[in-house]
Design a protein around this motif. Sequence first.
Motif, PDB file in Angstrom:
ATOM      1  N   ASP A  69       0.736  -1.060   0.122  1.00  0.00           N
ATOM      2  CA  ASP A  69      -0.139  -0.206  -0.012  1.00  0.00           C
ATOM      3  C   ASP A  69       0.784   1.244   0.126  1.00  0.00           C
ATOM      4  N   ILE A  70       0.891   1.947  -1.368  1.00  0.00           N
ATOM      5  CA  ILE A  70       2.018   3.220  -1.141  1.00  0.00           C
ATOM      6  C   ILE A  70       1.439   4.339  -0.401  1.00  0.00           C
ATOM      7  N   ALA A  71      -0.035   4.120  -0.101  1.00  0.00           N
ATOM      8  CA  ALA A  71      -0.633   5.387   0.701  1.00  0.00           C
ATOM      9  C   ALA A  71      -0.063   5.176   2.239  1.00  0.00           C
ATOM     10  N   PRO A  76       6.403   4.611   1.355  1.00  0.00           N
ATOM     11  CA  PRO A  76       7.365   5.797   0.548  1.00  0.00           C
ATOM     12  C   PRO A  76       8.814   5.747   0.597  1.00  0.00           C
ATOM     13  N   ASP A  97       1.215  -2.243  -6.440  1.00  0.00           N
ATOM     14  CA  ASP A  97       0.702  -1.916  -5.187  1.00  0.00           C
ATOM     15  C   ASP A  97      -0.342  -2.885  -4.995  1.00  0.00           C
TER      16      ASP A  97
ATOM     17  N   ILE B  70       6.305  10.676  -4.201  1.00  0.00           N
ATOM     18  CA  ILE B  70       5.233   9.994  -3.670  1.00  0.00           C
ATOM     19  C   ILE B  70       4.875   9.822  -2.208  1.00  0.00           C
ATOM     20  N   ALA B  71       5.720  10.748  -1.329  1.00  0.00           N
ATOM     21  CA  ALA B  71       5.649  10.850   0.116  1.00  0.00           C
ATOM     22  C   ALA B  71       4.713  11.825   0.390  1.00  0.00           C
ATOM     23  N   PRO B  76      -0.307   9.554  -3.708  1.00  0.00           N
ATOM     24  CA  PRO B  76      -0.541   7.992  -3.845  1.00  0.00           C
ATOM     25  C   PRO B  76      -2.015   7.665  -4.152  1.00  0.00           C
ATOM     26  N   PRO B  77      -3.026   8.492  -4.164  1.00  0.00           N
ATOM     27  CA  PRO B  77      -4.391   8.132  -4.591  1.00  0.00           C
ATOM     28  C   PRO B  77      -4.381   8.077  -6.002  1.00  0.00           C
ATOM     29  N   LYS B  80      -2.406   4.989  -7.151  1.00  0.00           N
ATOM     30  CA  LYS B  80      -3.057   3.720  -7.038  1.00  0.00           C
ATOM     31  C   LYS B  80      -4.254   3.798  -8.163  1.00  0.00           C
ATOM     32  N   GLN B  83      -2.384   2.786 -11.297  1.00  0.00           N
ATOM     33  CA  GLN B  83      -2.402   1.339 -11.637  1.00  0.00           C
ATOM     34  C   GLN B  83      -3.362   0.401 -11.488  1.00  0.00           C
ATOM     35  N   PRO B 269      -5.624  11.944   4.102  1.00  0.00           N
ATOM     36  CA  PRO B 269      -6.112  11.185   5.043  1.00  0.00           C
ATOM     37  C   PRO B 269      -5.615  11.688   6.411  1.00  0.00           C
TER      38      PRO B 269
END
Lengths: 330, 330
Positions: A69-71, A76, A97, B70-71, B76-77, B80, B83, B269
Amino acid sequence: MRVTLADIAKACDTSLSTVSRALSDPDRVNPQTRERIQRVAREMGYMTNPIARALALGRTGVIGLIVPDIANPFFPPIIKAVQARAGRKNTAVLLADTDEHASDELERAAVLSKQVDGLILVSPRTAEERLAEFIELSPVVFVNRQVEGAQSVIIDNSDGITQAVQHLTALGHRRICYLNGPRRSWSNERRRIALQEACTQYGVELVEFGPFEPQVQAGVRAADLVQTSGTTAVIAYDDLIALGLMARLAEHRLQVGRDVSVIGIDDSPMSDVAYPTLTSIHVPGAEAGTVAVDLLLEQLDDADREQPTLVQLETRLIIRGSTGPAPAAR
Amino acid sequence: MRVTLADIAKACDTSLSTVSRALSDPDRVNPQTRERIQRVAREMGYMTNPIARALALGRTGVIGLIVPDIANPFFPPIIKAVQARAGRKNTAVLLADTDEHASDELERAAVLSKQVDGLILVSPRTAEERLAEFIELSPVVFVNRQVEGAQSVIIDNSDGITQAVQHLTALGHRRICYLNGPRRSWSNERRRIALQEACTQYGVELVEFGPFEPQVQAGVRAADLVQTSGTTAVIAYDDLIALGLMARLAEHRLQVGRDVSVIGIDDSPMSDVAYPTLTSIHVPGAEAGTVAVDLLLEQLDDADREQPTLVQLETRLIIRGSTGPAPAAR
DNA sequence: CTGAAAGCGCTTACAG
DNA sequence: CTGAAAGCGCTTACAG
């Protein structure tokens, strides 16, 4: 149209073989022609076609990276480190992912394995008994999970966890609570065991809840359990759970760091931003990523020396505002 | 050893061509032999070699995705979603993180472009005048930046920002502050302009600070400026800056949501976990990613219809705990 | 419907 | 040091 070796050969009035050598194995060609070819190649804007190269060489210059899960902020830094290290060695990274779906890992790996030279699997959720199948698929390095007969880079939580228990003990906590991570998670198991040992050692009583998914919402759910548990301090499987817990406790007007102490694991960037700031166990994700790339690339270079290495990285407690003295009575 | 088409052909006592067709263009082969070939292929564990396929076809089945960081929870959303959407269409994603280095983007794109069919560039930091170079390199879709003559998926902040100003006005704020994002950031520019317009419209005074990097630490630095600015509410370029700001204000014993109101952008989040929870403008990152993949894949399928499409997605304000009535006097 | 053959763009023994 | 040729594993006109 794209420039090919043949185009350059024609332009230089030499053979394709020589052009190829001048570009990829320069020492084996006469300095003069070499220079000329290289110049022309540059002028024509030649860039080698990695696909053709890969087919001829049987090596793609790409490695696959599979994460749950990259989130999740744990990943990261690992991903970035892998990319940085791989990039420095002229290899690209194909990222997958799996959205925490354990059952997808093998399938993704199988597909990826056809287009990469090797795989790095971070915190795989796949069941123990099927882990060997990855090894069949392709050269592989596991991160954050120890796999028999394979290269693994693991993070030894015991130092950090021992420090955490020590810290809580010093603050007067005698009864603490652990919020378990996902069911069948390897690292959760390791964390639990390290925690149980530390608690025994320090004479602290341990209560456990869970399993919980590594998500903020899970921490929110955990809050009620914690409040009725009669414990004064909580160690959560990870920072996300810890943050969710803290948010919920704050809603209930409990003051974290005074009424309850909370410790997370991962030392994610949010630890510093939460209120109060979150005491957390620092996990060297970036180092793990870097080491994993090195291990994988070495493994690719000499297929012989396949002695499965195990690299262990250490953790340490970062004390912030979410831990404080145990309330006198409870 | 890996199973190839030739192996199957031998096993089935037919030609390589037929095997190839049975597997990739089944309609063009006799049902009986087709079945047999497919069965044998399965039994032998055949998996097509994507490298060879790519070389023959001139198409790799891989798309490149370039993001600044990406951090940063904004990405991330999107990643994802890209992908997921790509996966559903049997295409893999090669991810590159440029660590916010604008100058790396073109280079990374150039390298990637050789091994992918097309690129998705998210929030590119590259200067306006060089953006066209990406288009030369490969089919491309830009996300979160509008590029002349190219496919772009942009996020229109004006709705969300107008709602934010409206919200603050309703709460009695008359003088607000904007914390600018990175210098020369396209989306910062758009946000500023939308904000200026909204402020004019609602008769609110606007003070600006920055530029700031989209990082928590930048928000921490911004806090002192905010405190002496005489404003009662702050809109930050993104949630990270807003969170850093809030953390610092809390240290200074200012109560966010009462003494100062804070609004972020991205609705990450963490907005839910911060204390108080962060009012933020929701940005449809996942949708943007999905649309970008569709646009790119369409573009790959018919090279003719290259009419540069512009897709605009909308934003909306999510009200949480960090905004409240303006303090009567200040 | 099926097969032989050329081609995708490169690398690399093998001779010279 | 250089070139002709085979080969990496697939796809796809072109004949039949």
